[in-house]
Scaffold this motif. Structure first.
Motif, PDB file in Angstrom:
ATOM      1  N   UNK A 246      12.597 -28.231  37.724  1.00 44.50           N
ATOM      2  CA  UNK A 246      11.753 -29.402  38.053  1.00 44.50           C
ATOM      3  C   UNK A 246      11.753 -29.559  39.595  1.00 44.50           C
ATOM      4  N   UNK A 247      12.984 -29.209  40.113  1.00 47.06           N
ATOM      5  CA  UNK A 247      12.823 -29.653  41.569  1.00 47.06           C
ATOM      6  C   UNK A 247      12.351 -28.490  42.531  1.00 47.06           C
ATOM      7  N   UNK A 248      11.959 -27.350  41.842  1.00 45.63           N
ATOM      8  CA  UNK A 248      11.522 -26.188  42.623  1.00 45.63           C
ATOM      9  C   UNK A 248      10.115 -26.391  43.017  1.00 45.63           C
ATOM     10  N   UNK A 249       9.641 -26.543  44.146  1.00 48.35           N
ATOM     11  CA  UNK A 249       8.383 -26.626  44.658  1.00 48.35           C
ATOM     12  C   UNK A 249       7.392 -25.448  44.639  1.00 48.35           C
ATOM     13  N   UNK A 250       7.860 -24.470  44.187  1.00 52.85           N
ATOM     14  CA  UNK A 250       7.141 -23.207  44.017  1.00 52.85           C
ATOM     15  C   UNK A 250       6.992 -22.972  42.543  1.00 52.85           C
ATOM     16  N   UNK A 251       6.582 -21.996  41.955  1.00 56.14           N
ATOM     17  CA  UNK A 251       6.527 -21.546  40.636  1.00 56.14           C
ATOM     18  C   UNK A 251       7.762 -21.062  40.060  1.00 56.14           C
ATOM     19  N   UNK A 252       8.516 -21.840  39.309  1.00 60.18           N
ATOM     20  CA  UNK A 252       9.815 -21.281  38.853  1.00 60.18           C
ATOM     21  C   UNK A 252       9.814 -20.080  38.252  1.00 60.18           C
ATOM     22  N   UNK A 253      10.740 -19.043  38.766  1.00 58.49           N
ATOM     23  CA  UNK A 253      10.986 -18.022  37.864  1.00 58.49           C
ATOM     24  C   UNK A 253      11.284 -18.106  36.605  1.00 58.49           C
ATOM     25  N   UNK A 254      10.783 -17.100  35.761  1.00 59.86           N
ATOM     26  CA  UNK A 254      10.846 -17.241  34.160  1.00 59.86           C
ATOM     27  C   UNK A 254      12.510 -17.176  33.931  1.00 59.86           C
ATOM     28  N   UNK A 255      13.456 -16.424  34.727  1.00 59.42           N
ATOM     29  CA  UNK A 255      14.863 -16.470  34.733  1.00 59.42           C
ATOM     30  C   UNK A 255      15.356 -17.714  34.705  1.00 59.42           C
ATOM     31  N   UNK A 256      14.896 -18.832  35.604  1.00 62.61           N
ATOM     32  CA  UNK A 256      15.402 -19.901  35.768  1.00 62.61           C
ATOM     33  C   UNK A 256      15.047 -20.816  34.391  1.00 62.61           C
ATOM     34  N   UNK A 257      13.651 -20.800  34.045  1.00 65.42           N
ATOM     35  CA  UNK A 257      13.243 -21.589  32.601  1.00 65.42           C
ATOM     36  C   UNK A 257      13.975 -20.873  31.593  1.00 65.42           C
ATOM     37  N   UNK A 258      14.176 -19.645  31.630  1.00 65.84           N
ATOM     38  CA  UNK A 258      14.968 -19.275  30.244  1.00 65.84           C
ATOM     39  C   UNK A 258      16.443 -19.722  30.272  1.00 65.84           C
ATOM     40  N   UNK A 259      16.988 -19.880  31.572  1.00 72.90           N
ATOM     41  CA  UNK A 259      18.250 -20.467  31.560  1.00 72.90           C
ATOM     42  C   UNK A 259      18.673 -21.718  31.372  1.00 72.90           C
ATOM     43  N   UNK A 260      17.469 -22.495  31.460  1.00 75.48           N
ATOM     44  CA  UNK A 260      17.400 -23.945  31.302  1.00 75.48           C
ATOM     45  C   UNK A 260      17.446 -23.946  29.513  1.00 75.48           C
ATOM     46  N   UNK A 261      16.607 -23.428  29.013  1.00 74.66           N
ATOM     47  CA  UNK A 261      16.265 -23.473  27.675  1.00 74.66           C
ATOM     48  C   UNK A 261      17.514 -22.789  27.032  1.00 74.66           C
ATOM     49  N   UNK A 262      18.311 -21.811  27.234  1.00 75.45           N
ATOM     50  CA  UNK A 262      19.407 -21.315  26.964  1.00 75.45           C
ATOM     51  C   UNK A 262      20.428 -22.486  27.062  1.00 75.45           C
ATOM     52  N   UNK A 263      20.653 -23.070  28.036  1.00 76.20           N
ATOM     53  CA  UNK A 263      21.550 -24.285  28.066  1.00 76.20           C
ATOM     54  C   UNK A 263      21.350 -25.325  27.077  1.00 76.20           C
ATOM     55  N   UNK A 264      20.111 -25.656  27.095  1.00 75.38           N
ATOM     56  CA  UNK A 264      19.630 -26.519  25.812  1.00 75.38           C
ATOM     57  C   UNK A 264      19.950 -26.134  24.623  1.00 75.38           C
TER      58      UNK A 264
END
Length: 444
Positions: free
Chosen positions: A116-134
């Motif tokens: 959410x704090x990324x001012x650019x388009x977040x990479x898919x790896x970061x989004x996948x890591x966040x969902x994996x943490x959830x």
């Protein structure tokens, strides 16, 4: 000067080591065994005595004499270091992520902030890591075997609950205290579950995040583990209609997609998993929303036509050419008429046979209703629409069976606002709920 024969021979290094360390371990064994039952595991490991540097050197020289069997001392040392690495335990930082409620929330917030704090388009790896943490936290929280540990974490971390417990215990109302603590723990666990579910939704609905099929499936896994189907219909809508981010010259622009594209179709297994969660939660609104935004979209219908109708259509288009080739070959095996007339007769006969047989098969396939339980097609619905929308009908049939009576002789007697709304929705889809002619005992 000669050595006296009466002096004892020196002990070997192994015996010296055994005598030094053995006395220490023996001296602490009774006290250690008496405190095992009352001390935590982390404190037990602190009471085990450790050898000093000289004892370690003696122990190393005594235990490792087989190093010489490997050519060179450096090779033996490398081999032993490799063996130590193989049996090296998991890093403590990875195990401490779930050691307390605070660490859980910190672990979740860290992965959420990275997206959410990324001012650019977040990479898919970061989004996948966040969902994996959830998903990791959801799988841990919802595991029945760790529920006592979570309750213990909440008791230790919540000082207010501890004070409440001490005040109530002074009054002698222990049963009331236990009920209060149980309700408090349940509320805390529900709050953690809500935080995990909200984090997954916030990450995937973040405007610069592009939802891929893998991320959508991961999100469904998280909410399915938490048994939270309320957001599935919104996420399915976002998957097809969410503006696609485009980054240019340091700024992000958004392009409106076509929700009816074949690429925006959701896989059947993902829709089925989401529908099962809604049925398990007994949320009829979520179930209908999942069907409407999953099976009922034009993208899903086009995807089905592309995957399952291209081969039959291609075969049907190639049938006349194959029939003409066969007819021309058959004409050479007769002498009753000329070759052109024989070819035409054989060509018409082959097409008639193939067309008639294929028509009967298509009618039998599209009008079969043995697999239908409570939801059937209304009279007059074209056969092609029955085949195209079969998944939608089967899903509504599954919902009706889950909400209605289990006994067949009571089916059709359901009442209530939810059931009336479901019946009306099914009627708007050119379907019939509990058609009288197909019900058991009503075939007159």
């Amino acid at each position: 000067m000669s050595r006296p024969t009466t002096l004892p021979r020196p002990q070997s290094v192994c015996q010296i080591c055994d005598s030094i360390i053995g006395r220490r371990l023996y001296s602490t064994k009774p006290a250690l065994s008496s405190r095992i039952a009352t001390r935590p595991r982390s404190q037990i490991s602190q009471n085990v005595p450790r050898a000093n540097s000289s004892q370690k050197r003696l122990l190393a020289s005594a235990v490792l004499p087989t190093k010489k069997t490997i050519s060179g001392s450096s090779k033996s040392r490398d081999a032993l270091e490799e063996q130590d690495k193989k049996v090296k335990p998991t890093p403590r930082s990875a195990r401490d992520e779930l050691s307390s409620v605070t660490n859980m929330m910190t672990y979740l917030e860290k992965n959420k902030t990275r997206v959410l704090s990324n001012r650019r388009i977040p990479p898919e790896s970061d989004v996948n890591a966040a969902l994996q943490a959830c998903f990791v936290l959801a799988d841990y929280i919802m595991d029945d075997s760790v529920q006592p540990q979570i309750s213990h974490m909440i008791k230790e971390s919540d000082s207010a609950a501890a004070e409440l417990l001490s005040l109530d215990s002074t009054k002698g109302s222990r049963s009331k205290t236990s009920e209060t603590m149980t309700a408090h723990i349940t509320a805390q666990v529900k709050r953690i579950i809500d935080e995990i579910s909200n984090t997954a939704y916030a990450v995937l609905s973040h405007p610069p995040v592009f939802i891929t099929p893998e991320l959508l499936e991961k999100y469904v896994d998280v909410q399915a583990r938490l048994v939270r189907p309320e957001t599935f219909s919104q996420i399915f809508q976002l998957y097809a209609s969410k503006p696609m981010p485009r980054e240019s010259s340091g700024s992000i622009s958004y392009v409106a997609p076509n929700p009816n594209k074949v690429a925006n179709a959701i896989e059947s297994k993902v829709i089925e998993k989401a529908l099962d969660v809604a049925i398990e939660k007994k949320n009829i609104d979520a179930a209908v929303g999942i069907i409407e935004n999953g099976y009922g979209t034009k993208a899903f219908i086009r995807n089905k036509l592309l995957r399952r109708a291209v081969l039959p259509a291609g075969t049907f288009a190639a049938t006349p050419f194959a029939a003409y080739l066969l007819a021309s070959n058959f004409s050479s095996f007769q002498t009753a008429m000329d070759s052109a007339s024989a070819t035409n007769v054989a060509f018409v006969g082959i097409l008639t046979y193939v067309g008639f047989t294929a028509s009967l098969g298509m009618v039998a396939f599209t009008t079969a209703n043995d697999h239908m339980k409570r939801v059937t097609w209304a009279p007059g619905v074209p056969l092609r629409l029955r085949w195209v929308r079969e998944e939608e009908r089967a899903a509504l049939d599954k919902v009706a069976c889950a909400w209605g009576f289990r006994e067949k002789w009571r089916q059709g007697e359901e009442e209530g606002a939810d059931w009336d709304a479901l019946r009306e929705y099914i009627g708007q889809k050119s379907m019939v709920l509990d058609q009288a002619e197909l019900m058991e005992g009503m075939d007159y």
